[in-house]
Every structure is written in structure tokens, then in C-alpha cells.
Design a protein around this motif. Structure first.
Motif, PDB file in Angstrom:
ATOM      1  N   ARG A  73       8.024 -16.393   7.499  1.00  0.00           N
ATOM      2  CA  ARG A  73       8.068 -16.239   6.054  1.00  0.00           C
ATOM      3  C   ARG A  73       6.454 -15.790   5.469  1.00  0.00           C
ATOM      4  O   ARG A  73       5.576 -16.793   5.970  1.00  0.00           O
ATOM      5  N   CYS A  74       6.435 -15.280   4.644  1.00  0.00           N
ATOM      6  CA  CYS A  74       5.117 -14.573   4.035  1.00  0.00           C
ATOM      7  C   CYS A  74       5.005 -14.930   2.405  1.00  0.00           C
ATOM      8  O   CYS A  74       5.944 -14.524   1.926  1.00  0.00           O
ATOM      9  N   ALA A  75       4.107 -15.836   2.173  1.00  0.00           N
ATOM     10  CA  ALA A  75       3.935 -15.993   0.754  1.00  0.00           C
ATOM     11  C   ALA A  75       2.682 -15.652   0.167  1.00  0.00           C
ATOM     12  O   ALA A  75       1.640 -15.747   0.829  1.00  0.00           O
ATOM     13  N   THR A  76       2.637 -15.042  -1.015  1.00  0.00           N
ATOM     14  CA  THR A  76       1.541 -14.463  -1.645  1.00  0.00           C
ATOM     15  C   THR A  76       1.629 -14.589  -3.207  1.00  0.00           C
ATOM     16  O   THR A  76       2.991 -14.295  -3.507  1.00  0.00           O
ATOM     17  N   THR A  77       0.379 -14.586  -3.806  1.00  0.00           N
ATOM     18  CA  THR A  77       0.570 -14.457  -5.332  1.00  0.00           C
ATOM     19  C   THR A  77       0.641 -12.748  -5.455  1.00  0.00           C
ATOM     20  O   THR A  77       0.246 -11.999  -4.511  1.00  0.00           O
ATOM     21  N   VAL A  78       0.887 -12.288  -6.575  1.00  0.00           N
ATOM     22  CA  VAL A  78       1.048 -10.864  -7.007  1.00  0.00           C
ATOM     23  C   VAL A  78       0.712 -10.455  -8.268  1.00  0.00           C
ATOM     24  O   VAL A  78       1.321 -11.526  -9.089  1.00  0.00           O
ATOM     25  N   ARG A  79      -0.158  -9.814  -8.748  1.00  0.00           N
ATOM     26  CA  ARG A  79      -0.039  -8.923 -10.037  1.00  0.00           C
ATOM     27  C   ARG A  79       0.318  -7.481  -9.872  1.00  0.00           C
ATOM     28  O   ARG A  79      -0.397  -6.965  -9.008  1.00  0.00           O
ATOM     29  N   ALA A  80       1.252  -6.976 -10.304  1.00  0.00           N
ATOM     30  CA  ALA A  80       1.885  -5.576 -10.021  1.00  0.00           C
ATOM     31  C   ALA A  80       1.536  -4.857 -11.497  1.00  0.00           C
ATOM     32  O   ALA A  80       2.187  -5.163 -12.679  1.00  0.00           O
ATOM     33  N   TYR A  81       0.499  -3.926 -11.476  1.00  0.00           N
ATOM     34  CA  TYR A  81       0.202  -2.916 -12.675  1.00  0.00           C
ATOM     35  C   TYR A  81       1.066  -1.881 -12.603  1.00  0.00           C
ATOM     36  O   TYR A  81       1.035  -1.297 -11.620  1.00  0.00           O
ATOM     37  N   HIS A  82       1.628  -1.421 -13.623  1.00  0.00           N
ATOM     38  CA  HIS A  82       2.237  -0.197 -13.679  1.00  0.00           C
ATOM     39  C   HIS A  82       1.753   0.427 -15.026  1.00  0.00           C
ATOM     40  O   HIS A  82       1.938   0.188 -16.210  1.00  0.00           O
TER      41      HIS A  82
ATOM     42  N   LEU B 137      -1.775  -6.137  -6.436  1.00  0.00           N
ATOM     43  CA  LEU B 137      -2.790  -7.052  -5.821  1.00  0.00           C
ATOM     44  C   LEU B 137      -2.269  -8.139  -5.381  1.00  0.00           C
ATOM     45  O   LEU B 137      -1.598  -8.699  -6.453  1.00  0.00           O
ATOM     46  N   THR B 138      -2.607  -8.667  -4.296  1.00  0.00           N
ATOM     47  CA  THR B 138      -1.962  -9.822  -3.708  1.00  0.00           C
ATOM     48  C   THR B 138      -3.079 -10.642  -3.575  1.00  0.00           C
ATOM     49  O   THR B 138      -4.298 -10.406  -3.056  1.00  0.00           O
ATOM     50  N   GLY B 139      -2.843 -11.963  -3.420  1.00  0.00           N
ATOM     51  CA  GLY B 139      -3.777 -12.980  -2.825  1.00  0.00           C
ATOM     52  C   GLY B 139      -3.561 -13.120  -1.259  1.00  0.00           C
ATOM     53  O   GLY B 139      -2.892 -12.295  -0.617  1.00  0.00           O
ATOM     54  N   PRO B 140      -4.405 -14.165  -0.728  1.00  0.00           N
ATOM     55  CA  PRO B 140      -4.062 -14.014   0.859  1.00  0.00           C
ATOM     56  C   PRO B 140      -2.475 -14.403   1.132  1.00  0.00           C
ATOM     57  O   PRO B 140      -1.862 -14.645   0.258  1.00  0.00           O
ATOM     58  N   VAL B 141      -2.177 -13.767   2.093  1.00  0.00           N
ATOM     59  CA  VAL B 141      -0.850 -13.904   2.642  1.00  0.00           C
ATOM     60  C   VAL B 141      -0.705 -15.104   3.520  1.00  0.00           C
ATOM     61  O   VAL B 141      -1.348 -15.154   4.481  1.00  0.00           O
TER      62      VAL B 141
ATOM     63  N   HIS C 262       0.889  -1.264  -0.131  1.00  0.00           N
ATOM     64  CA  HIS C 262      -0.052  -0.068   0.077  1.00  0.00           C
ATOM     65  C   HIS C 262       0.741   1.308  -0.011  1.00  0.00           C
ATOM     66  O   HIS C 262       0.580   2.303  -0.814  1.00  0.00           O
ATOM     67  N   ALA C 263       2.061   1.419   0.769  1.00  0.00           N
ATOM     68  CA  ALA C 263       2.736   2.368   0.871  1.00  0.00           C
ATOM     69  C   ALA C 263       3.527   2.711  -0.314  1.00  0.00           C
ATOM     70  O   ALA C 263       3.558   3.775  -1.052  1.00  0.00           O
ATOM     71  N   VAL C 264       3.918   1.472  -1.073  1.00  0.00           N
ATOM     72  CA  VAL C 264       4.431   1.598  -2.369  1.00  0.00           C
ATOM     73  C   VAL C 264       3.451   2.502  -3.504  1.00  0.00           C
ATOM     74  O   VAL C 264       3.756   3.149  -4.077  1.00  0.00           O
ATOM     75  N   ASP C 265       2.410   1.879  -3.666  1.00  0.00           N
ATOM     76  CA  ASP C 265       1.431   2.277  -4.594  1.00  0.00           C
ATOM     77  C   ASP C 265       0.795   3.773  -4.097  1.00  0.00           C
ATOM     78  O   ASP C 265       0.707   4.539  -5.112  1.00  0.00           O
TER      79      ASP C 265
END
Length: 154
Positions: free
Chosen positions: A84-93, A70-74, A15-18
Motif C-alpha cells: 500500500r502506497c500513501a502520498t499527498t498530492v496536488r494535481a494542477y490542470h 506533485l506528491t509528497g514522499p510515498v 510522470h507518464a500521466v503528465d
């Protein structure tokens, strides 16, 4: 620290990055962070001071008109003294230049290390695929270097 606090650190970072909240980014990063973007950019894994992570991201991300991670559940699992935190991600630019609009999207998984104090110590991106034009990163970096375009003034 609880599992939910570890997951919250991951969410807070993205969230801070975006929102280009660099103080927010620094608040969740450990003093040194192991970065592994080799699946996307090649090169090698690095250990980087948190302030340098922010400097690098400030030289790229504000050049886009928007970003959205956008991430899935962590999924959180114990890992030594931390998690260790694992999640899927889609990063739109997304970048707008006059009437031209273009988006570069990277999809994959994040593995993120979080220490017992809730600070992120490691970020590994396992890129699966990308869509759009990766060269948008060059345009965004150029905007940042020129001090104009995208969200540079933000």
C-alpha cells in the motif's frame, strides 16, 4: 519486490500521466485496476481494465495545456502479497483559451495498491479541497472530443 519499487511505480504512473505517455501508464497498471474517485466525483468505486483507464484519461488530460501531479514522499507498507502506497498530492490542470488562462487544482491523498510484480492494482483519491474552476474538465474533454486544443495532437 522492494518498497522502493512500489514507490517507483506510483512516481512512474504520475510522470507518464503528465507527459501523456500512455504506454508508460499501461506499463505500470495491472490488467484490472480498482478506481475510487468518489471523494471528488461521487458515484461508486469501479474495477476497470487498464486499457479503459487509459481510454478515459486520453479523453480528458490531453485537452489541458498542461497537468502536473506533485506528491509528497510515498510511504510504503506491506499489504497482503503486495504493498500500500500513501502520498499527498496536488494535481494542477491548466487550460489556455486565447488570453484566458485558468487552473483547476485538486489537493488530497492517494492510497495506491501495488502488487508483488510492481503493477498498480488500486487507486483511491481522498480529496481534501480544490481550487479554481472544476468546469475546466468539461472544456478539456470537449477539446479531446473535437480533436483540437491543449495537447490533443501530442
Amino acid at each position: 519486490m522492494t518498497d522502493s519499487r512500489a514507490a517507483d511505480a506510483v512516481t512512474a504512473l504520475l510522470h507518464a500521466v503528465d507527459t501523456l505517455d500512455w504506454n508508460g501508464v499501461l506499463a505500470v497498471l495491472a490488467g484490472e485496476v480498482r478506481l475510487d474517485y468518489t471523494s471528488l466525483w461521487g458515484g461508486s468505486v469501479e474495477s476497470v481494465a487498464a486499457s479503459e483507464v487509459v481510454t478515459r484519461w486520453r479523453g480528458l488530460l490531453p485537452g489541458f495545456d498542461t497537468t502536473q501531479h506533485l506528491t509528497g514522499p510515498v510511504l510504503v507498507s506491506p499489504d497482503g502479497a503486495g504493498f500500500r502506497c500513501a502520498t499527498t498530492v496536488r494535481a494542477y490542470h491548466h487550460l489556455v483559451d486565447g488570453s484566458n488562462r485558468a487552473t483547476w487544482m485538486i489537493a488530497g491523498r492517494y492510497d495506491i495498491g501495488v502488487d508483488a510484480g510492481g503493477r498498480i492494482t488500486a487507486i483511491t483519491l481522498h480529496a481534501s479541497y480544490e481550487d479554481g474552476d472544476r468546469a475546466l474538465t468539461e472544456a478539456a474533454s470537449a477539446r479531446c472530443a473535437a480533436g483540437a486544443g491543449g495537447r490533443v495532437a501530442a
